[in-house]
Design an enzyme around this catalytic site. Structure first.
Site, PDB file in Angstrom:
ATOM      1  N   LYS A 572      -1.714   4.697   2.551  1.00  9.06           N
ATOM      2  CA  LYS A 572      -2.956   5.239   1.998  1.00  9.06           C
ATOM      3  C   LYS A 572      -2.793   6.758   1.976  1.00  9.06           C
ATOM      4  CE  LYS A 572      -5.285   3.161   5.378  1.00  9.06           C
ATOM      5  NZ  LYS A 572      -6.516   2.612   4.902  1.00  9.06           N
ATOM      6  N   LYS A 578      -8.348   9.184   8.405  1.00 13.06           N
ATOM      7  CA  LYS A 578      -7.681   7.884   8.356  1.00 13.06           C
ATOM      8  C   LYS A 578      -6.777   7.663   9.579  1.00 13.06           C
ATOM      9  CE  LYS A 578      -7.665   7.573   3.235  1.00 13.06           C
ATOM     10  NZ  LYS A 578      -8.161   6.227   2.856  1.00 13.06           N
ATOM     11  N   LYS A 684      -6.335  -5.682  -0.071  1.00 10.79           N
ATOM     12  CA  LYS A 684      -5.054  -6.104  -0.651  1.00 10.79           C
ATOM     13  C   LYS A 684      -4.142  -6.701   0.410  1.00 10.79           C
ATOM     14  CE  LYS A 684      -5.428  -1.953  -3.463  1.00 10.79           C
ATOM     15  NZ  LYS A 684      -4.826  -0.594  -3.582  1.00 10.79           N
TER      16      LYS A 684
HETATM   17  C1  LIG Z   1      -5.330   0.549  -2.912  1.00 10.50           C
HETATM   18  C2  LIG Z   1      -4.671   1.856  -3.010  1.00 10.50           C
HETATM   19  C3  LIG Z   1      -5.196   2.958  -2.328  1.00 10.50           C
HETATM   20  C4  LIG Z   1      -6.411   2.863  -1.434  1.00 10.50           C
HETATM   21  O1  LIG Z   1      -5.975   2.563  -0.137  1.00 10.50           O
HETATM   22  P1  LIG Z   1      -6.971   2.670   1.124  1.00 10.50           P
HETATM   23  O2  LIG Z   1      -6.180   2.022   2.214  1.00 10.50           O
HETATM   24  O3  LIG Z   1      -8.193   1.890   0.777  1.00 10.50           O
HETATM   25  O4  LIG Z   1      -7.230   4.108   1.353  1.00 10.50           O
HETATM   26  C5  LIG Z   1      -4.554   4.167  -2.440  1.00 10.50           C
HETATM   27  N1  LIG Z   1      -3.455   4.304  -3.206  1.00 10.50           N
HETATM   28  C6  LIG Z   1      -2.911   3.268  -3.859  1.00 10.50           C
HETATM   29  C7  LIG Z   1      -1.679   3.477  -4.669  1.00 10.50           C
HETATM   30  C8  LIG Z   1      -3.505   2.017  -3.800  1.00 10.50           C
HETATM   31  O5  LIG Z   1      -2.966   0.994  -4.487  1.00 10.50           O
END
Ligand SMILES: *Cc1c(COP(=O)(O)O)cnc(C)c1O
Length: 848
Positions: A572, A578, A684
């Site tokens: 992320k 975070k 995801k």
């Molecule tokens: C899903 C996604 C994010 C978001 O990630 P988080 O863990 O919710 O902060 C950021 N970058 C990419 C490339 C993603 O696919």
């Protein structure tokens, strides 16, 4: 058996049935036609034959073959919307993080497997071709990716929609790591032709900037304002067709490019100042030149405001033009279009729509305001006050003098009104005002968005609650009925089917393919959690995905990892809230334990990190350096070899995500409670069978509820506890003094153990942790360490781990963006699906 094409689509009339010869069935979906089209494009578009074709030639030919099949659906979709005069959603977003188009478009058209077979027969490596496509990185992270998932769901639900944004010439930078530090490389993604976009120069619109206003009266004596701008630029739209899965709907993503308007530099040119003329052209084009690489921090730069206004004005003018093709006036504009503002980046739409209605279309204030508020709705994405956009009145007024007047007038009327309802409530008035009164006055874009919208929503249950109780509490007091929760989601097409074909095939084999359009059907997998044979298959697929990631990292990044260890992953954007560095503290703790007691039995782990830091964000960049410094020591220490591995994967983006999420055993979602609005990465991971270690933050709460608490590794303070601790006076150094293992971890860092004896290098991190620790790592440290120990214990029991993994996947139905979008459609936008009837392509247009 078929994997990525669970259902054979038949929108194409087969040649047999209609007596059309194969070569006439221009956009047929059968293998022969597809193969023929591919070879034709190779020859007639790329100008090569097979003996000369490069991988990029193959990629282009394949992409044009797919595009042809999108285009007649695309045109038919737009024609249907126009003919049936349906209400359309327009999603305004400064970012669309789409990810690669080729694989996704093949999936949504239902021809992935056919195309793969054709390539295999022709001895062309399909994976290599997919890898040719530059990842279109027109976004920073979660917010931009959400917009992309929403477009997929809108089309898949056959909802009439259009995405509006900016066609950045340079997307999010390419991240490399040099000596452990992040180094940014420009992302020149348009260097080669982009086969997925279609320029529409005929739909270009003019955008005014700067200058002053003049006030007069019209023939009826009504006040009339003219904006005399000092420059005009052109916004030229580029359309990317966005197909739904298993529908004929193909919606437009319309991205605007800035160009010099034709007569922009005429004067200079005539005066022989050729260089000045060219300079002005270049200046105009800077507006859409580059994406600001900030995530959750406003840029505060004039060019950023220009970008926001540029795409908002172009998009509203476009919507008005479309409306006036079918209607005589804009009285019913808001019945035909729902404009969603993705965060405050497009919030200037409130003032721009008012301006267009009043100054260009002669509406009086009250009617213009009614139309504006009925059309607009606003999604908030953050609780952190420092992340809320505020523009200095000076910058704003210089660029948008008319809009500043409108905002002042709006504010005057608004505050007058509220003073009559809440006499003497100065605190309320100060908080809801559109203007923050300081030495330098600031325009509060969140307040503007709230005032100008009929609906305001947060992106997870906790987030919406905290908005109502805290960040936007004054607006919640005025208009409780305007507030909605819309918990985020992600598209199962890209994030399960395309990313994890093996798991998808297994699921489809067991429960059919209905889950792809209704993710709740995954619940049917619950009963297989107790089936040992199924668990074995499930585990083997996870193992293969881990192996694939390992192979990919070796082949493309020269990184070696061991797929027989637990993959513990945090990918992320790098942000203090975070808490990537909390995971680093745990790694150092494990390192200390192994050093102290090398013969104990440890569960071998590979800690995988990925994510970009904003180029100007010092602490985030230092955290990347710390991860790499710890990796350097840990990975090269013979005492820990094979048990502890730390890897920073450079340039995390959508394509890398598609490989990482399916390969993870453990998903790290460890933000300070109350800071992460929702998260979507968490969804995801869980869909793909990773177990989560996480705090009660954002959508983690709902993920845990759905998965059931026993299948989720929870630790840490709650949002309310974080708030209370801070209110009581939080003293992080007490944790240091009272916790031996924490002390040892911090001392390791400050001793220079990971920085060749340089105790200063990570000083800023250590000092922050010891002094104010705004993200409460010290308070959560022990709970996190204990929870990680519980994770290791659980992992030893692979049968039970697999059981939990299956149950997580099976119970993530809620987090399909189809569910999120269905809620927006019925509760906020009031739009309904539209059936797109499609006849086979006919060059004469006879059978349409
Ligand atoms: C899903 C996604 C994010 C978001 O990630 P988080 O863990 O919710 O902060 C950021 N970058 C990419 C490339 C993603 O696919």
């Amino acid at each position: 058996m078929s994997t990525l094409t669970p259902k054979v689509k038949n929108t194409s009339t087969s040649p047999e049935k209609t007596n059309i010869k194969i070569e006439d069935d221009r956009t047929g979906m059968n293998k022969e036609t597809l193969k023929r089209a591919f070879l034709d494009h190779l020859f007639y578009i790329q100008g090569v034959d097979r003996s000369k074709a490069s991988l990029r030639d193959y990629y282009m030919a394949l992409s044009y073959t797919v595009r042809d099949r999108l285009l007649h659906r695309f045109l038919k979709t737009i024609e249907t919307y126009k003919k049936e005069e349906v209400k359309i959603v327009s999603y305004f977003s400064a970012e669309f993080l789409m990810g690669r188009h080729l694989g996704n478009n093949l999936v949504n058209l239902g021809i992935y497997d056919t195309m793969k077979d054709i390539m295999t027969e022709m001895k062309i490596d399909f994976e290599d071709i997919i890898e040719q496509e530059p990842d279109p990185g027109l976004g920073n992270g979660g917010l931009g990716r959400l917009a992309a998932c929403f477009l997929d769901s809108l089309a898949s639900l056959a909802m009439p929609a259009i995405g509006y944004g900016i066609r950045y010439e340079f997307g999010i930078f390419h991240q490399t790591i040099q000596d452990g530090w992040q180094v940014e490389i420009p992302d020149n993604w348009l260097r080669f032709e982009n086969p997925w976009e279609i320029a529409r120069p005929d739909d270009a619109v003019e955008i005014k900037l700067g200058g002053h206003t003049e006030h007069t009266h019209d023939e009826n004596g009504n006040p009339k304002t003219f904006w005399v701008a000092d420059s005009t630029i052109l916004a030229v739209p580029y359309d990317t067709p966005v197909p739904g899965y298993d529908t004929n709907t193909v919606n437009p993503l319309r991205l605007w490019k800035a160009e010099a308007s034709e007569n922009f530099n005429f004067e200079a040119f005539n005066a022989g100042q050729y260089d000045r003329a060219v300079q002005e052209k270049m200046d105009a084009e800077t507006i859409s030149k580059v994406l600001y690489p900030n995530d959750n921090t406003p840029a505060g730069r004039k060019l950023r405001l220009e970008q926001q206004y540029f795409f908002v004005s172009a998009s509203l003018q476009d919507l008005i033009r479309i409306h006036l093709r079918n209607h005589n006036n804009l009285d019913h504009f808001a019945d035909k279009v729902a404009v969603q503002l993705n965060d405050t980046h497009p919030a200037v739409a409130v003032a721009e729509l008012m301006r267009l209605l009043m100054d260009k279309h002669n509406y009086q204030w009250e009617k213009a305001w009614e139309i504006t508020t009925k059309a607009l709705a606003y999604t908030n994405h953050t609780l952190m006050p420092e992340a809320l956009e505020r523009w200095p009145v000076s910058i704003f007024g210089e660029l948008l003098p008319r809009h500043l007047e409108i905002i002042y007038e709006l504010n005057h009327r608004f505050l007058e009104d509220q003073r009559t309802y809440f006499p003497g409530d100065d605190d309320l008035i100060t908080n809801i005002s559109l203007i923050e009164e300081r030495e330098e006055k600031l325009i509060r874009m969140a307040n503007l968005a709230c005032l100008g919208s009929h609906a305001i929503n947060g992106v997870a249950a906790l987030h919406t609650e905290l908005l109502k109780q805290d960040t936007l509490k004054h607006f919640a007091k005025l208009w409780p009925e305007k507030f909605f929760n819309k918990t985020n989601g992600v598209t199962p097409r890209r994030w399960i089917l395309l990313s994890n074909p093996k798991l998808s095939a297994l699921v489809t084999e067991k429960i059919g393919d209905g889950w792809l359009k209704n993710l709740d059907e995954m619940r049917k997998l619950e009963k297989f959690a107790d089936d040992a044979a199924f668990r074995k298959q499930w585990r083997e697929i996870k193992q293969q995905n881990k192996q694939s990631l390992a192979d990919y990292l070796l082949k493309y990044r020269n990184i070696k990892i061991d797929p027989n260890t637990m993959f513990d992953v945090q990918v992320k954007r790098i942000h203090e809230y975070k808490r990537q560095h909390l995971m680093v503290l745990e790694i150092i703790n494990l390192y200390n334990r192994i050093k102290e007691n090398p013969n104990a039995d440890y569960v071998p782990r590979t800690f995988l990190f990925g994510g970009k830091a904003a180029p100007g964000y010092f602490m985030a960049k230092l955290i990347i350096k710390l991860i790499n410094a710890v990796a350097d020591v840990v990975n090269n220490d013979p005492d820990v070899r094979g048990r502890l591995n730390v890897v920073f994967m450079p340039n995390f983006n959508v394509s890398l995500g598609q490989r990482v999420y399916p390969a993870a055993d453990l998903s790290e979602q460890i933000s300070t409670a109350g800071k992460e609005a929702s998260g979507t990465g968490n969804m995801k991971f869980a869909m793909n069978g990773a177990l989560t270690i996480g705090t009660l933050d954002g959508a983690n709460i709902e993920i845990r509820e759905e998965a059931h608490p026993e299948n989720f590794f929870l630790f840490g303070l709650t949002a309310h506890e974080v708030y209370d601790r801070k209110a009581q006076g939080y003293s992080p150094s007490e944790y240091y003094h009272n916790n031996g293992s924490l002390k040892a971890v911090i001392d390791r860092i400050s001793s220079g153990h990971f920085s060749h004896g340089n105790g200063e290098l990570f000083g800023p991190i250590v000092e922050q942790l010891m002094n104010d620790d705004p993200y409460m790592l010290m308070a959560d440290y022990q709970a996190y360490v204990d929870c990680q120990d519980a994770v290791s214990e659980a992992y030893r029991d692979q049968e039970n781990w697999t059981r939990m993994s299956i149950l997580n996947s099976a119970r993530m139905g809620k987090f399909s963006s189809d569910r999120t979008i269905a809620e927006y459609c019925s509760e906020i936008w009031n739009v309904k699906p539209v059936d797109i009837k499609i006849a086979e392509y006919n060059p004469n247009g006879a059978n349409n």
